[in-house]
Design an enzyme around this catalytic site. Structure first.
Site, short mmCIF file in Angstrom:
data_model
loop_
_atom_site.label_atom_id
_atom_site.label_comp_id
_atom_site.label_asym_id
_atom_site.label_seq_id
_atom_site.Cartn_x
_atom_site.Cartn_y
_atom_site.Cartn_z
CD GLU A 154 -1.67 1.63 2.98
OE1 GLU A 154 -1.23 2.75 3.33
OE2 GLU A 154 -2.13 0.79 3.78
CD GLU A 232 1.19 3.26 9.35
OE1 GLU A 232 0.05 2.75 9.39
OE2 GLU A 232 1.78 3.51 8.28
N GLY A 408 -21.61 -4.20 20.13
CA GLY A 408 -21.71 -4.32 18.69
C GLY A 408 -20.57 -5.16 18.14
#
Length: 689
Positions: A154, A232, A408
């Site tokens: 990516e 990162e 959820g």
């Protein structure tokens, strides 16, 4: 009528307010804001009411024109109980793509000759254009010997192509034309997106399309970008959410793709790569294996006509290879048929870096990907996350053990999903975590034992709220819309690319619901206690592989499992959510059919001031009633503002200000539970000085 009933609940609370109501003047007042919005977080337009708190009683208010502003069923496409949304939904494109009532964009779905699925969006008002490409490849496709390769691919795709060899050509073009870009890699998907000034879409698409036709993947960029990925990764290590994720992956079966380390770093991409493998060569093979047209979805949004956008899509993206150019990089060492989590139930503890007090319960469930039309997690999320009287949160609050409950899907994959319930603890809840878990599993037993009739009743509420929210979805920004559509076009039929999982089936699939409920036993759970506590790490016996996080993971005692399977709550009643009486079933708008004979206060333009309403039912002592009809936006939304005056608000001393803030907090806390059903149905309220 539900708006006014809600207003009545709030106005009744005036008897608890320790101040008088003299005529309004100056700044000595409080403001109640009561709004009907069919989508939360949306600006409210429609009616306006200003009055002192003793202005009127419920009966007088219900007889007023305000009560009937949205009461007539005049809007085309109003709710039909016998309709099926896929067949009878009134708002569709010529191609049959279902869209919200407020959406004036036009859509077209095409498939290019190379197999690329494309959704085109025409928006003649757009000041920004956007596009996104979603590729069905992610960290689960990484070869085991180079974790993070999908994420690294990516990064590398942006750094020069055969047609545009300069590494900064893409970002420079966007920056000079009011644009921006981003990309992301999940376990199953890699998405690339950009937006740009609407007049510069074609130039951006030209550069963008070449990422998927002829990327360079130069050696110099390879070494440099490995360091960017490593940076990162270092940043992620201080995020408690990432830390929990890594422990969760550490607990997964190492033969399952979910266990893979998705980010990558310098070690995984460079120093620890086996001697017989080269990172750049593996990158090239990975790209050839997974980046082909039939494995992608493209969304383009611009002000140009759909025909023009279609021509651009064919001309620029039609050169992407139809099939994979290689299959050498396809991982063969992992198996999705393997159960991702075994040896449950487990009890897990780890130390967060930031102050935190949580108990989390996670249940591995079957995948919802194939059953998306009947996805029972909509129902389960509504039941577990409910905050009305009788809910799990209501009982926990009553006992002083918790401040919040959320529920959820945590994540969803081809072969499984994770359902998560998070309880935000008080100090007392931390000290009595066993009592909290007893209540959680007491409620779990209520959910598991739900009757078929209750499933149907609650599903009806969930479906109607979902339909209302979809019907009046506000305009989504181009950048967000294109990103979402690029993935959705790969997952759902083109006619439901916008509405899928937002409009639900008329009736629930009881069999599927039961199948999912069978996985909610305490014996299939992962129980997490996340509380910052000095010195606790010294007692932990596990070490996560990538972040080196110490944590405790141990089996749950058999006695506790047995107890939780049978436990029943005794004390204050705890039950499933009741039917939500605030869900509207009519969306008529009087402004649709205004004429010259309409009253003045109804037939006024957007810029006109509110009108003081006079006559029978509005002459009230100590206050005034004002109204403004919205005849511009024509949405079934309304707002009531109630101004309550008190001399005490003029005293701005520190002591008085503190008392007032405490008072406001007490009112909001006391009303939160009884107004919860109204809030999830689109009614909101606020109180400010």
């Amino acid at each position: 009528m539900s708006v006014l009933k809600y207003f009545y609940i709030l106005s009744c609370f005036k008897f608890c307010l320790p101040f008088s109501t003299p005529p309004i003047k100056g700044n000595n007042h409080f403001m109640f804001r009561i709004g009907r919005s069919n989508l939360l977080k949306t600006s409210l337009r429609g009616g306006l009411l200003a009055a002192s708190v003793d202005c009127f009683g419920r009966d007088r208010l219900l007889k007023s024109p305000i009560a009937s502003v949205c009461s007539e069923n005049e809007m085309t496409g109003s709710k039909n109980e016998n309709s099926d949304f896929n067949d009878l939904w009134d708002w569709k494109t010529e191609q049959g793509i279902i869209k919200p009532y407020l959406d004036d964009r036009d859509y077209r779905f095409i498939t290019l000759e190379n197999g690329l699925k494309v959704i085109l969006v025409h928006d003649e008002k757009a000041d920004k254009a956007a596009a996104a490409m979603s590729v069905s490849v992610g960290a689960s496709n990484d070869p085991h010997y180079i974790p993070g390769l999908a994420h690294f691919c990516e990064h590398m795709l942006f750094l020069g192509t055969e047609a545009y060899p300069l590494e900064n050509a893409y970002k420079k073009y966007l920056a000079s034309n009011g644009g921006r870009s981003n990309a992301s890699t999940s376990m199953d998907t890699t998405t690339f997106q950009f937006e740009v000034g609407s007049s510069h879409l074609k130039g951006a698409l030209d550069i963008f399309s070449n990422f998927f036709i002829g990327p360079l993947f130069t050696e110099s960029a390879t070494d440099r970008e490995i360091k960017a990925v490593d940076s990162e990764d270092s940043k992620n290590r201080t995020d408690d959410g990432r830390r929990l994720l890594q422990i969760l992956k550490d607990l997964a079966d190492p033969m399952h793709p979910y266990s893979k380390y998705s980010t990558g770093n310098f070690k995984t991409l460079k120093s620890n790569v086996p001697a017989n493998y080269d990172t750049r060569e593996e990158l090239l093979q990975f790209y050839k294996t997974h980046y082909f047209a039939e494995n992608m979805g493209l969304a383009i949004l611009g002000k140009e006509s759909l025909d023009d956008l279609e021509n651009w899509a064919n001309g620029l993206f039609g050169k992407i290879p139809s099939k994979p150019l290689s299959k050498e990089n396809e991982p063969k060492d992992l198996d999705r048929k393997v159960t991702p989590f075994k040896n449950l139930p487990k009890y897990i503890e780890f130390q967060p870096l930031k102050e935190s007090r949580k108990i989390i319960v996670i249940w591995p469930l079957p995948s919802v990907k194939e059953n998306w039309k009947d996805d029972p997690t909509h129902l389960l999320g509504h039941i577990w996350g409910n905050e009305s009287p009788g809910s799990l949160l209501s009982v926990l609050r009553e006992k002083g053990l918790a401040n919040s409950v959320s529920a959820g899907l945590r994540t969803s994959h081809e072969d499984f999903c994770l359902f998560q319930v998070t309880v935000g603890l008080t100090d007392k809840g931390v000290e009595n975590s066993d009592a909290v878990l007893d209540l959680v599993f007491s409620f779990n037993n209520i959910v598991i034992d739900i009757k078929d009739s209750e499933i149907k009743r609650i599903w009806k509420d969930v479906r109607e709220m979902a339909e209302m929210n979809f019907r009046f979805t506000p305009e989504i920004p181009p950048y967000s819309l294109s990103t979402s559509l690029s993935r959705r076009i790969q997952l759902y039929p083109f006619s439901e690319v916008i509405s899928a999982k937002k409009l639900l089936q008329k009736t629930p699939n009881i069999e599927i619901c039961r199948h999912f409920l069978n996985h909610f036993g305490s014996q299939n759970s992962m129980i997490w206690k996340i509380v910052k506590s000095e010195g606790a790490e010294d007692l932990y016996n596990n070490l996560e592989k990538w972040y080196n996080i110490k944590y405790k993971a141990m089996p749950v005692e058999y006695e506790k499992i047995e107890k939780w399977q049978e436990i029943e709550f005794r004390g204050k009643e705890m039950h499933l959510p009741l039917t939500n009486e605030y869900i509207p079933n009519e969306f008529g708008i009087k402004a649709q059919n205004l004429n010259a004979d309409a009253p003045t206060y109804l037939n006024i333009g957007m810029l006109s001031p509110p009108q003081l309403i006079e006559g029978e039912g509005f002459e009230v002592e100590g206050g005034q009633l004002w109204h403004k009809m919205d005849s511009t936006f024509k949405q079934p939304r309304a707002c009531i503002n109630l101004l309550m005056s008190t001399p005490g608000a003029n005293d701005t001393s520190a002591e008085n200000t503190t008392y007032l803030n405490i008072l406001l907090a007490m009112i909001q806390k006391n009303l939160a539970e009884i107004t919860y059903n109204a809030s999830v149905a689109g009614l909101s309220w606020g109180l400010s000085q």
